[in-house]
Design an enzyme around this catalytic site. Structure first.
Site, PDB file in Angstrom:
ATOM      1  N   ARG A 272      -3.063   7.337  35.833  1.00 29.81           N
ATOM      2  CA  ARG A 272      -3.760   6.161  36.051  1.00 29.81           C
ATOM      3  C   ARG A 272      -4.018   5.814  37.371  1.00 29.81           C
ATOM      4  O   ARG A 272      -3.182   5.727  38.328  1.00 29.81           O
ATOM      5  CB  ARG A 272      -3.012   5.006  35.299  1.00 29.81           C
ATOM      6  CG  ARG A 272      -3.838   3.656  35.316  1.00 29.81           C
ATOM      7  CD  ARG A 272      -3.635   2.797  34.362  1.00 29.81           C
ATOM      8  NE  ARG A 272      -2.170   1.978  34.623  1.00 29.81           N
ATOM      9  CZ  ARG A 272      -1.740   1.221  33.739  1.00 29.81           C
ATOM     10  NH1 ARG A 272      -2.337   0.789  32.679  1.00 29.81           N
ATOM     11  NH2 ARG A 272      -0.806   0.355  34.161  1.00 29.81           N
TER      12      ARG A 272
ATOM     13  N   ARG B 243       9.856  -0.101  33.225  1.00 29.33           N
ATOM     14  CA  ARG B 243       8.982  -1.120  32.668  1.00 29.33           C
ATOM     15  C   ARG B 243       8.872  -0.886  30.849  1.00 29.33           C
ATOM     16  O   ARG B 243       8.865  -1.578  30.280  1.00 29.33           O
ATOM     17  CB  ARG B 243       7.273  -0.738  32.942  1.00 29.33           C
ATOM     18  CG  ARG B 243       7.277  -1.418  34.305  1.00 29.33           C
ATOM     19  CD  ARG B 243       6.009  -0.926  34.782  1.00 29.33           C
ATOM     20  NE  ARG B 243       4.500  -1.199  34.410  1.00 29.33           N
ATOM     21  CZ  ARG B 243       3.708  -0.484  34.273  1.00 29.33           C
ATOM     22  NH1 ARG B 243       3.747   0.868  34.918  1.00 29.33           N
ATOM     23  NH2 ARG B 243       2.563  -0.642  33.626  1.00 29.33           N
TER      24      ARG B 243
ATOM     25  N   ARG C 249      -1.282   2.134  41.255  1.00 29.81           N
ATOM     26  CA  ARG C 249      -0.393   0.873  41.224  1.00 29.81           C
ATOM     27  C   ARG C 249       0.863   1.345  41.352  1.00 29.81           C
ATOM     28  O   ARG C 249       1.689   2.554  40.939  1.00 29.81           O
ATOM     29  CB  ARG C 249      -0.525   0.213  39.863  1.00 29.81           C
ATOM     30  CG  ARG C 249      -1.662  -0.390  39.664  1.00 29.81           C
ATOM     31  CD  ARG C 249      -1.743  -1.011  38.084  1.00 29.81           C
ATOM     32  NE  ARG C 249      -0.577  -1.538  37.602  1.00 29.81           N
ATOM     33  CZ  ARG C 249      -0.687  -2.007  36.333  1.00 29.81           C
ATOM     34  NH1 ARG C 249      -1.879  -2.062  35.678  1.00 29.81           N
ATOM     35  NH2 ARG C 249       0.423  -2.319  35.696  1.00 29.81           N
TER      36      ARG C 249
ATOM     37  N   ARG D 286       4.083 -11.997  26.365  1.00 27.20           N
ATOM     38  CA  ARG D 286       4.917 -10.830  26.514  1.00 27.20           C
ATOM     39  C   ARG D 286       6.659 -11.218  26.279  1.00 27.20           C
ATOM     40  O   ARG D 286       7.245 -10.093  26.449  1.00 27.20           O
ATOM     41  CB  ARG D 286       5.083 -10.355  27.795  1.00 27.20           C
ATOM     42  CG  ARG D 286       4.344  -8.857  28.023  1.00 27.20           C
ATOM     43  CD  ARG D 286       3.995  -8.938  29.703  1.00 27.20           C
ATOM     44  NE  ARG D 286       4.328  -7.565  30.199  1.00 27.20           N
ATOM     45  CZ  ARG D 286       3.033  -6.906  30.487  1.00 27.20           C
ATOM     46  NH1 ARG D 286       2.105  -7.474  30.337  1.00 27.20           N
ATOM     47  NH2 ARG D 286       3.082  -5.800  30.780  1.00 27.20           N
TER      48      ARG D 286
ATOM     49  N   LYS E  63      -4.153  -1.185  26.469  1.00 21.95           N
ATOM     50  CA  LYS E  63      -4.514  -2.585  26.277  1.00 21.95           C
ATOM     51  C   LYS E  63      -5.806  -2.954  27.069  1.00 21.95           C
ATOM     52  O   LYS E  63      -6.627  -3.348  26.557  1.00 21.95           O
ATOM     53  CB  LYS E  63      -3.469  -3.296  26.454  1.00 21.95           C
ATOM     54  CG  LYS E  63      -2.292  -3.184  25.687  1.00 21.95           C
ATOM     55  CD  LYS E  63      -1.275  -4.357  25.672  1.00 21.95           C
ATOM     56  CE  LYS E  63      -0.736  -4.455  27.263  1.00 21.95           C
ATOM     57  NZ  LYS E  63       0.398  -3.310  27.525  1.00 21.95           N
TER      58      LYS E  63
HETATM   59  P1  ADP Z   1       1.207  -3.026  31.862  1.00 20.00           P
HETATM   60  O1  ADP Z   1       0.723  -3.471  30.436  1.00 20.00           O
HETATM   61  O2  ADP Z   1       0.580  -1.709  32.177  1.00 20.00           O
HETATM   62  O3  ADP Z   1       2.689  -3.308  32.358  1.00 20.00           O
HETATM   63  P2  ADP Z   1      -0.066  -5.283  33.230  1.00 20.00           P
HETATM   64  O4  ADP Z   1      -1.238  -5.211  34.326  1.00 20.00           O
HETATM   65  O5  ADP Z   1      -0.211  -5.969  31.982  1.00 20.00           O
HETATM   66  O6  ADP Z   1       0.467  -4.006  33.104  1.00 20.00           O
HETATM   67  O7  ADP Z   1       1.055  -5.958  33.953  1.00 20.00           O
HETATM   68  C1  ADP Z   1       1.582  -5.625  35.329  1.00 20.00           C
HETATM   69  C2  ADP Z   1       2.824  -6.425  35.623  1.00 20.00           C
HETATM   70  O8  ADP Z   1       2.437  -8.028  35.676  1.00 20.00           O
HETATM   71  C3  ADP Z   1       4.139  -6.322  34.754  1.00 20.00           C
HETATM   72  O9  ADP Z   1       4.940  -5.329  34.767  1.00 20.00           O
HETATM   73  C4  ADP Z   1       4.800  -7.818  34.930  1.00 20.00           C
HETATM   74  O10 ADP Z   1       5.565  -7.702  36.086  1.00 20.00           O
HETATM   75  C5  ADP Z   1       3.512  -8.748  35.351  1.00 20.00           C
HETATM   76  N1  ADP Z   1       2.912  -9.498  33.986  1.00 20.00           N
HETATM   77  C6  ADP Z   1       1.912  -9.226  33.396  1.00 20.00           C
HETATM   78  N2  ADP Z   1       1.680 -10.124  32.235  1.00 20.00           N
HETATM   79  C7  ADP Z   1       2.935 -10.743  32.219  1.00 20.00           C
HETATM   80  C8  ADP Z   1       3.563 -11.673  31.449  1.00 20.00           C
HETATM   81  N3  ADP Z   1       3.062 -12.094  30.333  1.00 20.00           N
HETATM   82  N4  ADP Z   1       4.678 -12.132  31.574  1.00 20.00           N
HETATM   83  C9  ADP Z   1       5.591 -11.814  32.732  1.00 20.00           C
HETATM   84  N5  ADP Z   1       4.950 -10.847  33.709  1.00 20.00           N
HETATM   85  C10 ADP Z   1       3.935 -10.448  33.050  1.00 20.00           C
END
Ligand code: ADP
Length: 214
Positions: A126, A166, A155, A87, A13
């Site tokens: 990554r 996750r 990360r 999400r 994404k």
């Molecule tokens: P990925 O899609 O690879 O998990 P992101 O960078 O989108 O990575 O998100 C990293 C972390 O940030 C998630 O695991 C969560 O803890 C938090 N996060 C991001 N977006 C949201 C969301 N919409 N709601 C709740 N937590 C979020």
């Protein structure tokens, strides 16, 4: 254009949203990038979010909601690609309410589909630029040699034990959005396997076909 990229962690994404913002002039709004930047700045939001992110859990919705709505507002409710928001069903309801208040409903949700096996391979390789949020892959898209290596980090949530947690969180809390958006005729599936360019081309043709059929 107002679209959201959807899919499990590691489907690409972030990289595809970056491509779309560069090629289509859309603002890339990633709640993950915003949260990591809050975390680095040591703000109250960052300190609160860190507890959840380090544990591979979703950050409480009310925190993310404010961040996403602020970013959409800054962008005048249009020309954006959402990445990582919504999400949960609750977040999707908030988003729909917020956008409809501004007569700017989402036009399309692109579901990037990649098998878990490939996801695990991608996430463990990554690396991310700590300032720009740009993603790299040690094998397929290594960081350019001119970049200070200290700015390229892995990360915490990309460590192996976190990746599985996750994926579980995604399956339980986020995957229900597939049916939610299908019911609203907003969801289109795109195969996320292939080169960055191939997937990008698939996304573009899908969103333009989708827009044309509306
Ligand atoms: P990925 O899609 O690879 O998990 P992101 O960078 O989108 O990575 O998100 C990293 C972390 O940030 C998630 O695991 C969560 O803890 C938090 N996060 C991001 N977006 C949201 C969301 N919409 N709601 C709740 N937590 C979020």
């Amino acid at each position: 254009m107002r679209i959201a990229l959807f899919g499990a962690p590691g489907v690409g994404k972030g990289s595809q949203a970056t491509f779309l913002s560069q090629n289509q002039g859309l603002e890339h709004i990633s709640t993950g990038v915003i949260l990591r930047s809050a975390l680095r700045s040591g703000s109250d939001v960052g300190i609160e979010a860190k507890k959840y992110m380090d544990d591979s859990q979703l950050v409480p919705g009310h925190i993310v909601r404010v961040l996403a709505e602020e970013a959409i507002t800054r962008n005048h409710y249009d020309h954006f690609v959402l990445d990582g928001y919504p999400r949960t069903i609750e977040q999707a309801e908030w988003l729909s309410e917020f956008l409809s208040e501004h007569e700017a409903m989402l036009q399309c949700v692109v579901n990037l589909v990649v098998s878990n096996e490939i996801i695990v391979g991608r996430l463990s390789q990554r690396r991310v630029h700590i300032e720009t949020g740009e993603n790299f892959h040690l094998e397929y898209k290594p960081p350019p040699s001119g970049i200070d290596p200290e700015l390229i980090i892995q990360r915490k949530d990309d460590l192996p034990e976190s990746i599985f947690r996750r994926l579980e969180v995604y399956q339980k809390q986020t995957h229900p959005l597939v049916d939610y958006y299908k019911d609203k005729n907003l969801m289109v599936e795109v195969d996320g396997v292939g080169t960055f360019e191939d997937v990008h081309a698939r996304i573009l043709s899908t969103i333009y076909n989708f827009a044309a059929s509306e």
